[in-house]
Write a protein that holds these residues in place. Structure first.
Motif, PDB file in Angstrom:
ATOM      1  N   GLN A 186      -4.966  -9.765  -5.396  1.00 56.43           N
ATOM      2  CA  GLN A 186      -6.071  -9.828  -4.425  1.00 56.43           C
ATOM      3  C   GLN A 186      -7.399  -9.441  -5.094  1.00 56.43           C
ATOM      4  O   GLN A 186      -8.416 -10.093  -4.877  1.00 56.43           O
ATOM      5  CB  GLN A 186      -5.779  -8.906  -3.241  1.00 56.43           C
ATOM      6  CG  GLN A 186      -6.765  -9.044  -2.111  1.00 56.43           C
ATOM      7  CD  GLN A 186      -6.686 -10.387  -1.421  1.00 56.43           C
ATOM      8  OE1 GLN A 186      -5.622 -10.856  -1.067  1.00 56.43           O
ATOM      9  NE2 GLN A 186      -7.809 -11.026  -1.233  1.00 56.43           N
TER      10      GLN A 186
ATOM     11  N   TYR B 136       4.095  -3.569  -3.488  1.00 61.12           N
ATOM     12  CA  TYR B 136       2.774  -4.086  -3.135  1.00 61.12           C
ATOM     13  C   TYR B 136       1.821  -4.126  -4.338  1.00 61.12           C
ATOM     14  O   TYR B 136       0.786  -4.780  -4.290  1.00 61.12           O
ATOM     15  CB  TYR B 136       2.128  -3.222  -2.038  1.00 61.12           C
ATOM     16  CG  TYR B 136       2.628  -3.551  -0.665  1.00 61.12           C
ATOM     17  CD1 TYR B 136       2.019  -4.531   0.103  1.00 61.12           C
ATOM     18  CD2 TYR B 136       3.718  -2.880  -0.120  1.00 61.12           C
ATOM     19  CE1 TYR B 136       2.480  -4.837   1.375  1.00 61.12           C
ATOM     20  CE2 TYR B 136       4.187  -3.183   1.146  1.00 61.12           C
ATOM     21  CZ  TYR B 136       3.560  -4.162   1.889  1.00 61.12           C
ATOM     22  OH  TYR B 136       4.016  -4.475   3.143  1.00 61.12           O
TER      23      TYR B 136
ATOM     24  N   SER C  20       1.468  -8.302   4.990  1.00 59.00           N
ATOM     25  CA  SER C  20       2.388  -7.262   5.412  1.00 59.00           C
ATOM     26  C   SER C  20       3.188  -7.821   6.581  1.00 59.00           C
ATOM     27  O   SER C  20       2.594  -8.172   7.597  1.00 59.00           O
ATOM     28  CB  SER C  20       1.627  -6.017   5.853  1.00 59.00           C
ATOM     29  OG  SER C  20       2.515  -4.985   6.177  1.00 59.00           O
TER      30      SER C  20
ATOM     31  N   PHE D  83      -5.153  -0.909   4.500  1.00 58.89           N
ATOM     32  CA  PHE D  83      -4.898  -2.277   4.936  1.00 58.89           C
ATOM     33  C   PHE D  83      -5.718  -2.621   6.179  1.00 58.89           C
ATOM     34  O   PHE D  83      -6.260  -3.718   6.289  1.00 58.89           O
ATOM     35  CB  PHE D  83      -3.408  -2.503   5.209  1.00 58.89           C
ATOM     36  CG  PHE D  83      -2.566  -2.689   3.973  1.00 58.89           C
ATOM     37  CD1 PHE D  83      -3.107  -3.115   2.773  1.00 58.89           C
ATOM     38  CD2 PHE D  83      -1.210  -2.444   4.019  1.00 58.89           C
ATOM     39  CE1 PHE D  83      -2.325  -3.301   1.642  1.00 58.89           C
ATOM     40  CE2 PHE D  83      -0.409  -2.623   2.892  1.00 58.89           C
ATOM     41  CZ  PHE D  83      -0.975  -3.055   1.700  1.00 58.89           C
TER      42      PHE D  83
ATOM     43  N   CYS E 198      -4.254  -8.479   3.248  1.00 56.65           N
ATOM     44  CA  CYS E 198      -3.118  -8.266   2.357  1.00 56.65           C
ATOM     45  C   CYS E 198      -1.867  -8.512   3.173  1.00 56.65           C
ATOM     46  O   CYS E 198      -1.755  -8.015   4.291  1.00 56.65           O
ATOM     47  CB  CYS E 198      -3.125  -6.849   1.802  1.00 56.65           C
ATOM     48  SG  CYS E 198      -4.546  -6.509   0.764  1.00 56.65           S
TER      49      CYS E 198
ATOM     50  N   THR F  17       0.642  -7.533  -5.680  1.00 51.90           N
ATOM     51  CA  THR F  17      -0.137  -8.227  -4.645  1.00 51.90           C
ATOM     52  C   THR F  17      -1.558  -7.692  -4.572  1.00 51.90           C
ATOM     53  O   THR F  17      -2.514  -8.461  -4.411  1.00 51.90           O
ATOM     54  CB  THR F  17       0.567  -8.079  -3.273  1.00 51.90           C
ATOM     55  OG1 THR F  17       1.901  -8.544  -3.405  1.00 51.90           O
ATOM     56  CG2 THR F  17      -0.142  -8.849  -2.198  1.00 51.90           C
ATOM     57  N   ILE F  18      -1.713  -6.387  -4.707  1.00 54.47           N
ATOM     58  CA  ILE F  18      -3.049  -5.774  -4.675  1.00 54.47           C
ATOM     59  C   ILE F  18      -3.862  -6.222  -5.891  1.00 54.47           C
ATOM     60  O   ILE F  18      -5.041  -6.573  -5.776  1.00 54.47           O
ATOM     61  CB  ILE F  18      -2.942  -4.226  -4.621  1.00 54.47           C
ATOM     62  CG1 ILE F  18      -2.184  -3.774  -3.371  1.00 54.47           C
ATOM     63  CG2 ILE F  18      -4.318  -3.583  -4.709  1.00 54.47           C
ATOM     64  CD1 ILE F  18      -2.782  -4.219  -2.062  1.00 54.47           C
TER      65      ILE F  18
ATOM     66  N   LEU G  33      -9.366  -1.571  -2.366  1.00 54.60           N
ATOM     67  CA  LEU G  33      -8.265  -2.098  -3.170  1.00 54.60           C
ATOM     68  C   LEU G  33      -8.017  -1.224  -4.399  1.00 54.60           C
ATOM     69  O   LEU G  33      -6.870  -1.040  -4.812  1.00 54.60           O
ATOM     70  CB  LEU G  33      -8.554  -3.549  -3.576  1.00 54.60           C
ATOM     71  CG  LEU G  33      -8.437  -4.565  -2.441  1.00 54.60           C
ATOM     72  CD1 LEU G  33      -9.114  -5.874  -2.821  1.00 54.60           C
ATOM     73  CD2 LEU G  33      -6.985  -4.796  -2.061  1.00 54.60           C
TER      74      LEU G  33
END
Length: 137
Positions: free
Chosen positions: A112, A105, A46, A34, A44, A108-109, A91
């Motif tokens: 992205q 997560y 957090s 991250f 990302c 979300t990754i 990523l």
């Protein structure tokens, strides 16, 4: 210390992150990933946003890909931005580590990675994002 620029340190960070993963220090690997992504200009969230926001992003991404024709998709440009290509590599590592340790997560990754692919073009790691997306669907 010998790296003069952040680009010089990419491989060192990749090696460090992989070593942490092998040592089962996955949360440390995720945290460093991250930080590196942030230095590359990819942020990302957090802590994670509310699940409804993630679901909304997921649905938007799904609709975006559904609107693309096969021809459009197959003729998508190749990624040329070095920072974004490096971000995709980090990523890619995060997909593995979040799947193993911080599943919240994981979507979300993937989102992205898909966003970077849509905005900057296709690279090797785009295949991982698409395969991971199909896994979630």
């Amino acid at each position: 210390k010998a790296g003069k620029s952040f680009e010089d340190k990419h491989r060192v960070y990749v090696t460090l992150i992989k070593a942490l993963g092998v040592e089962n220090r996955i949360e440390d690997a995720i945290e460093i990933s991250f930080c590196v992504l942030s230095q590359l200009g990819v942020h990302c969230p957090s802590p994670l946003p509310d699940k409804s926001i993630i679901m909304n992003d997921w649905m938007e991404m799904k609709i975006t890909f559904e609107k693309k024709s096969d021809t459009e998709f197959l003729n998508y440009k190749e990624m040329t931005n070095n920072n974004m290509m490096a971000a995709m590599k980090f990523l890619h590592l995060l997909i593995l580590y979040t799947f193993l340790s911080k599943q919240e997560y994981f979507p979300t990754i993937i989102i992205q990675m898909l966003k970077l692919t849509l905005h900057h073009g296709v690279c090797k790691e785009s295949c991982v994002a698409l395969a991971s997306c199909s896994y979630l669907l």
